[in-house]
Enzyme design. Structure first.
Site, mmCIF file in Angstrom:
data_model
loop_
_atom_site.group_PDB
_atom_site.id
_atom_site.type_symbol
_atom_site.label_atom_id
_atom_site.label_comp_id
_atom_site.label_asym_id
_atom_site.label_seq_id
_atom_site.Cartn_x
_atom_site.Cartn_y
_atom_site.Cartn_z
ATOM 1 N N ASP A 222 66.477 20.274 -37.014
ATOM 2 C CA ASP A 222 67.673 20.457 -36.175
ATOM 3 C C ASP A 222 67.818 19.303 -35.180
ATOM 4 O O ASP A 222 68.806 19.222 -34.452
ATOM 5 C CB ASP A 222 67.684 21.831 -35.495
ATOM 6 C CG ASP A 222 66.486 22.059 -34.582
ATOM 7 O OD1 ASP A 222 65.605 21.181 -34.512
ATOM 8 O OD2 ASP A 222 66.442 23.135 -33.938
ATOM 9 N N SER A 223 66.842 18.390 -35.180
ATOM 10 C CA SER A 223 66.990 17.147 -34.405
ATOM 11 C C SER A 223 68.211 16.366 -34.900
ATOM 12 O O SER A 223 68.683 15.457 -34.217
ATOM 13 C CB SER A 223 65.729 16.288 -34.526
ATOM 14 O OG SER A 223 65.340 16.140 -35.870
ATOM 15 N N ASP B 168 65.336 23.469 -41.308
ATOM 16 C CA ASP B 168 65.111 24.055 -39.984
ATOM 17 C C ASP B 168 66.170 25.121 -39.726
ATOM 18 O O ASP B 168 67.373 24.830 -39.785
ATOM 19 C CB ASP B 168 65.294 22.936 -38.938
ATOM 20 C CG ASP B 168 64.213 22.920 -37.905
ATOM 21 O OD1 ASP B 168 63.369 23.844 -37.877
ATOM 22 O OD2 ASP B 168 64.191 21.959 -37.106
ATOM 23 N N LYS C 168 61.778 26.394 -41.582
ATOM 24 C CA LYS C 168 60.957 26.329 -40.369
ATOM 25 C C LYS C 168 61.681 27.069 -39.264
ATOM 26 O O LYS C 168 62.918 27.042 -39.203
ATOM 27 C CB LYS C 168 60.721 24.873 -39.953
ATOM 28 C CG LYS C 168 59.957 24.744 -38.642
ATOM 29 C CD LYS C 168 59.498 23.323 -38.371
ATOM 30 C CE LYS C 168 60.514 22.443 -37.684
ATOM 31 N NZ LYS C 168 61.021 22.940 -36.388
ATOM 32 N N GLU D 50 61.146 28.332 -34.879
ATOM 33 C CA GLU D 50 60.378 28.095 -33.651
ATOM 34 C C GLU D 50 59.946 29.410 -33.008
ATOM 35 O O GLU D 50 60.686 30.394 -33.028
ATOM 36 C CB GLU D 50 61.236 27.298 -32.659
ATOM 37 C CG GLU D 50 61.589 25.917 -33.161
ATOM 38 C CD GLU D 50 62.403 25.104 -32.150
ATOM 39 O OE1 GLU D 50 62.609 25.584 -31.006
ATOM 40 O OE2 GLU D 50 62.825 23.996 -32.513
ATOM 41 N N GLU E 266 53.932 20.888 -31.385
ATOM 42 C CA GLU E 266 54.670 19.799 -30.720
ATOM 43 C C GLU E 266 54.279 19.671 -29.249
ATOM 44 O O GLU E 266 54.293 20.660 -28.506
ATOM 45 C CB GLU E 266 56.193 20.039 -30.846
ATOM 46 C CG GLU E 266 57.003 18.952 -30.149
ATOM 47 C CD GLU E 266 58.476 18.912 -30.518
ATOM 48 O OE1 GLU E 266 58.908 19.641 -31.434
ATOM 49 O OE2 GLU E 266 59.202 18.134 -29.871
#
Ligand code: KIV
Length: 293
Positions: A53-54, A92, A122, A124, A191
């Site tokens: 999602d960056s 993501d 993925k 978070e 991270e």
């Protein structure tokens, strides 16, 4: 332009994650968001691609990952799949596509596989996302966890801060990692955590850890494509190593094109299409009459 898939190297499969951890061979992961970058990453032999999602920041110019949608993510996942045939592709899950509701989490993870054609997803969060992870895994979808600095909780974390700096915080991260492993994750991204914390967690887990700003004790490393290649320079986190500095090369090429256009130095003879002489003379004589009514 033809699309050629990478058929030379062996596919990184679902089993490769555990196998590499067992053999103590580090896993490489790089982000990609489109066909061309995915093709390069795949061809380079990188094990896994993260359609992170960056992208919201490095591709779409937003100042956080918050506003990215499922439809945008799927759009980019499909493009990456078109370029990569060997690397394991992880999509993501964007902010609020899984946090509120387990059923929605499963449906959105399913969309990334069905429509985005990725191999896994993925998300978070640690313990508090264990129910979502378990449900997605039960639906047959591989899940990679992500703890430490989690950009989708930026407001709550108060900015881009190192996580797990105190013993209590570090133990909480370890509990999160255990919960994700227990819920069925195939790997966990760590991270921006101190190297000691990442190394200790890595040694105690059966599944691989992939570090970003977490030191060399992790089972693998991930970097953002644009950071690694020196394309994105809005800011550079301490943990980035630039393996190339492409910005000046790209700028020089674009400026040279601009100058060539202005000076009519491009296109050259070699770039144009010609007519046969007889058709050319016919055309040149007929176009003059064509305009006379
Ligand atoms: O979106 C992303 O690029 C990520 C990596 C930084 C792990 O989540």
């Amino acid at each position: 332009m033809s699309s050629q898939k990478n058929t030379k190297q062996k596919k990184f499969s679902i089993r490769s994650w555990a196998l590499k951890k067992k053999k103590n061979i580090p896993i490489s992961m790089v982000t990609a968001y489109d066909y061309s970058s995915a093709k390069y990453v795949d061809e380079a032999g990188i094990d896994t691609i993260l359609v992170g999602d960056s992208m919201n920041m490095v591709m779409l110019g937003e100042d956080s990952t918050y506003s990215l949608t499922m439809d945008q993510t799927i759009h980019h996942c499909k493009a990456v799949k078109a370029g990569a045939s060997r690397a394991f592709i992880i999509g993501d899950l964007p902010f609020m596509s899984y946090q509120a509701d387990v059923v929605e989490a499963v449906k959105n993870a399913g969309r990334l596989l069905k429509e985005g054609k990725v191999d896994g997803v993925k998300l978070e969060g640690g313990k508090r996302m264990a129910a979502q992870v378990r449900a997605i895994v039960n639906a047959g979808i591989p899940v990679v966890g992500h703890i430490g600095l989690t950009p989708q909780s930026l407001s709550q974390l108060g900015g881009y801060r190192i996580q797990g700096k105190t013993s209590a915080e570090a133990l909480a991260l370890y509990d999160d990692a255990l919960a994700l492993q227990e819920a069925g994750c195939i790997a966990i991204v760590l991270e921006s955590v101190p190297v000691t914390v990442a190394t200790e967690i890595t040694e105690r887990l059966d599944i691989p850890t992939i570090g970003i700003g977490a030191g060399a004790g992790c089972d693998g490393q991930v970097l953002v494509y644009h950071d690694l290649l020196g394309i994105f320079d809005d800011f550079t986190p301490r943990f980035v190593r630039r393996y190339a500095n492409l910005k000046p090369i790209i700028l020089e090429a674009l400026q040279a094109f601009h100058t060539d256009v202005e000076e009519r130095a491009f296109p050259g003879e070699e770039h144009v299409y010609l007519m046969k002489d007889d058709e050319k003379s016919k055309f040149l004589s007929e176009i003059n009459q064509h305009d006379v009514f």
